[in-house]
Design a protein around this motif. Structure first.
Motif, PDB file in Angstrom:
ATOM      1  N   ALA A 222       0.847  -1.189   0.000  1.00 20.72           N
ATOM      2  CA  ALA A 222       0.000   0.000   0.000  1.00 20.72           C
ATOM      3  C   ALA A 222       0.884   1.241   0.000  1.00 20.72           C
ATOM      4  CB  ALA A 222      -0.908   0.002   1.228  1.00 20.72           C
ATOM      5  N   ASP A 223       0.481   2.244  -0.764  1.00 17.97           N
ATOM      6  CA  ASP A 223       1.196   3.509  -0.824  1.00 17.97           C
ATOM      7  C   ASP A 223       2.673   3.305  -1.180  1.00 17.97           C
ATOM      8  OD1 ASP A 223       1.176   6.331  -0.652  1.00 17.97           O
ATOM      9  OD2 ASP A 223       1.949   6.272   1.410  1.00 17.97           O
TER      10      ASP A 223
ATOM     11  N   TYR B 100       3.598  -3.507   4.180  1.00 16.81           N
ATOM     12  CA  TYR B 100       3.138  -3.547   5.572  1.00 16.81           C
ATOM     13  C   TYR B 100       2.881  -5.001   5.948  1.00 16.81           C
ATOM     14  CZ  TYR B 100       2.476   1.446   5.003  1.00 16.81           C
ATOM     15  OH  TYR B 100       2.680   2.785   4.763  1.00 16.81           O
TER      16      TYR B 100
ATOM     17  N   MET C   3      -5.427  -2.484   3.069  1.00 14.85           N
ATOM     18  CA  MET C   3      -5.438  -1.080   3.466  1.00 14.85           C
ATOM     19  C   MET C   3      -5.051  -0.214   2.286  1.00 14.85           C
ATOM     20  SD  MET C   3      -2.254  -1.337   6.076  1.00 14.85           S
ATOM     21  CE  MET C   3      -1.230   0.096   5.920  1.00 14.85           C
ATOM     22  N   GLU C   4      -5.559   1.022   2.325  1.00 18.50           N
ATOM     23  CA  GLU C   4      -5.280   1.963   1.243  1.00 18.50           C
ATOM     24  C   GLU C   4      -5.286   3.375   1.820  1.00 18.50           C
ATOM     25  OE1 GLU C   4      -6.933   1.635  -3.001  1.00 18.50           O
ATOM     26  OE2 GLU C   4      -8.306   2.998  -1.982  1.00 18.50           O
ATOM     27  N   LYS C   5      -4.281   4.147   1.441  1.00 18.31           N
ATOM     28  CA  LYS C   5      -4.190   5.532   1.905  1.00 18.31           C
ATOM     29  C   LYS C   5      -5.064   6.411   1.029  1.00 18.31           C
ATOM     30  CE  LYS C   5      -0.836   8.906   3.465  1.00 18.31           C
ATOM     31  NZ  LYS C   5       0.596   9.217   3.557  1.00 18.31           N
TER      32      LYS C   5
ATOM     33  N   TRP D 297      -6.250   6.444   6.295  1.00 16.13           N
ATOM     34  CA  TRP D 297      -6.177   5.083   5.771  1.00 16.13           C
ATOM     35  C   TRP D 297      -7.523   4.395   5.919  1.00 16.13           C
ATOM     36  CZ3 TRP D 297      -1.919   2.727   3.584  1.00 16.13           C
ATOM     37  CH2 TRP D 297      -0.712   3.415   3.696  1.00 16.13           C
TER      38      TRP D 297
ATOM     39  N   ILE E  79      -8.921   0.828   6.208  1.00 19.65           N
ATOM     40  CA  ILE E  79      -8.342  -0.459   6.573  1.00 19.65           C
ATOM     41  C   ILE E  79      -9.450  -1.490   6.721  1.00 19.65           C
ATOM     42  CG2 ILE E  79      -6.993  -1.715   8.303  1.00 19.65           C
ATOM     43  CD1 ILE E  79      -5.622   0.923   9.021  1.00 19.65           C
TER      44      ILE E  79
ATOM     45  N   ASN F 232     -11.305   3.611   9.622  1.00 15.18           N
ATOM     46  CA  ASN F 232     -10.603   4.745   9.060  1.00 15.18           C
ATOM     47  C   ASN F 232      -9.537   5.104  10.082  1.00 15.18           C
ATOM     48  OD1 ASN F 232      -9.930   7.632   8.542  1.00 15.18           O
ATOM     49  ND2 ASN F 232     -11.317   7.257   6.838  1.00 15.18           N
TER      50      ASN F 232
ATOM     51  N   ARG G 249      -6.510   7.661  11.158  1.00 18.08           N
ATOM     52  CA  ARG G 249      -5.965   8.997  10.908  1.00 18.08           C
ATOM     53  C   ARG G 249      -5.430   9.571  12.208  1.00 18.08           C
ATOM     54  NH1 ARG G 249      -9.153  13.908   7.917  1.00 18.08           N
ATOM     55  NH2 ARG G 249      -7.409  15.331   7.914  1.00 18.08           N
TER      56      ARG G 249
END
Length: 192
Positions: A76-77, A81, A114-116, A121, A123, A131, A133
């Motif tokens: 991710a990003d 991870y 997960m994705e930014k 994020w 998740i 979410n 943050r």
């Protein structure tokens, strides 16, 4: 099972298999199941039941992570991870493993995907959508989270239209909107 390695591309296709097990310290050679392989620069990250094997093209860095039913690697990003439900989510980089999110923050759930995004994020865990943050996780109390808890989430992918497709162990599949809202399910009634 008990093996990690690679093939090289040749003009004729692929070379013979090259095992990397001999480069592992003796005490880590009983790998058991190897669940995932993620390409990383000139090397790869191999994920076993309880080990992260980070091959840089010439040597391994080994990170034991016992106590989970299984480890999961997530790209991710532009980074890798690792999900280890007993301790949380970890970022793997050239300096080693660094905790990204604690297991307490995610109710001791394993991270599956997960994705930014612009608001932090998104998740997907074994306990639903969150979410994340500024160090805090907010449970996205959606129908998708309820579906995940009942169906045992095992995979997630982003579809070309922006929706997510969730694959589960016992509940079939679900299509989820970009922010985690449940749109539809596909189960035994639909032939899955």
């Amino acid at each position: 099972f008990n093996e990690v390695g690679y093939f090289e591309k040749t003009e004729m296709g692929l070379s013979t298999y090259h095992s990397l097990v001999k480069y592992l310290p003796e005490k880590y050679r009983n790998l058991r199941d190897v669940w995932q392989v993620v390409a990383d620069g000139n090397g790869a990250v191999f994920v076993t039941v309880d080990l992260i094997l980070d091959w840089d093209g010439s040597a391994f860095r080994v990170y034991p992570m016992p106590g989970a039913r299984r480890l999961i690697a997530i790209q991710a990003d532009g980074r890798i991870y690792i999900s280890h439900a007993p301790t949380g989510g970890w970022l793997l980089d050239r300096d080693g493993l660094h905790r990204f999110i604690s297991s307490d923050t995610l109710n001791h759930a394993g991270i599956i995907w997960m994705e930014k995004g612009p608001t932090g994020w998104l998740i997907a865990t074994t306990d639903g959508f969150f979410n994340f943050r500024d160090g805090k996780a907010a449970d996205l109390d959606t129908g998708a989270s309820e579906f995940i808890r009942k169906s045992i989430l095992v995979s997630v992918c982003r579809l070309p239209d922006g929706d997510l497709c969730l694959g589960t162990l016992v509940g079939g599949m679900a299509i989820v909107g970009p922010s985690g809202n449940l749109k539809s399910t596909l189960g035994t009634e639909e032939g899955i």
